[in-house]
Design an enzyme around this catalytic site. Sequence first.
Site: not given
Ligand code: AHG
Ligand code: MN
Ligand code: MN
Length: 337
Positions: A275, A118-119, A70, A64, A93-94, A116
């Site tokens: 965020e 998927l955070d 995300d 697949d 965000e995407e 966002d």
């Molecule tokens: P995302 O997965 O949407 O890109 O967000 C990640 C963000 C947040 O959730 C997290 O607190 C931070 O990035 C972590 O960043 P570092 O690895 O720089 O600490």
């Molecule tokens: Mn995020």
């Molecule tokens: Mn994200």
Amino acid sequence: MDKIVTLDEFIIRRQKDSELASGALTGLLRDIGIASKIVSREVNKAGLLNILGVAGSGDNATGDTVQKLDLYANEKLIECLTNSGECAGIASEENEDFVQLNAVTDKKANYLVVFDPLDGSSNIDVNVSVGTIFGIYRRKSDASEAVNLQDFLQKGTDLVAAGYVLYGTSTLLVYTTGRGVNGFTLDPSIGEFCLSHRDIQIPATGRYYSVNQGYYLKFDVEMRRYIDYCSDLNLRLRYIGSMVSDIHRILFQGGIFLYPNTRKHPQGKLRLLYECNPLSYIVEQAGGKAITAQLERIMEIQPRSLHQRATIAIGSPDMVDEMKEFVERYNPALNGE
Ligand code: AHG
Ligand code: MN
Ligand code: MN
């Protein structure tokens, strides 16, 4: 035993007191609820189905097409938000640009959703909690026109609702419409979000601080002093790398989350629209505070671009105030040095 109150039931009961009395909120939150149930299902079986991987990297073991979760979550949110016909457009965000949604009915859509999808997505491959963050705005332009960039560049103070979904040991949806914060846990056996956390209040102070301490040497002096102070107090450091999860703990147990400017990210790393603003609205509604490392209230920042970043200090009010005192005391620029 208390009667079970589902998310839909709760929203409808509150509808008459809400700013969104037209029922638009019911439709929008229902759309987001459906999308998050689909995402929750995929997150839970991610390891099983081997659907993980980098977008565009080709096929998985069963032939697949591989889609990163995300992007999958992004697609589902957009699809579901088209359902009720209440959402005129989204910014994610995407997606580099905002997306106009063409309603399935001829209803005039007055709202916009930013998210966002998927955070903390780097946590997926290792089975650690991730989340979805969303904010809802009333559009500024006329409902008969196409949405435009200015519609999306609204301050956090203009939010009419915001929330997050945490895909953790259970799936939990937390939201506010400006009248307190409530949490709903997904009961997978009936497929419903059920009211589990009524009127959430953040503790005034707490024992946790949450920051990527690996960047310590890249922080400004005042931030290093504050982090030293947290460490001197023997506060417990917790950092998941998924802001939703870190904020969720702080909301219930008290504490402070920091993502200051670093050399790599002079404006901070986290996104204001997707965020910082929605989470600030929730935390403020629960009695907490959210400011930048330069001491501006997050929700009062005028966004200038969709993907604008911000520094952030958010959490228990007394701890954010204390951090503010450190900045005022040790920031050379504020002391005329
Ligand atoms: P995302 O997965 O949407 O890109 O967000 C990640 C963000 C947040 O959730 C997290 O607190 C931070 O990035 C972590 O960043 P570092 O690895 O720089 O600490
Ligand atoms: Mn995020
Ligand atoms: Mn994200």
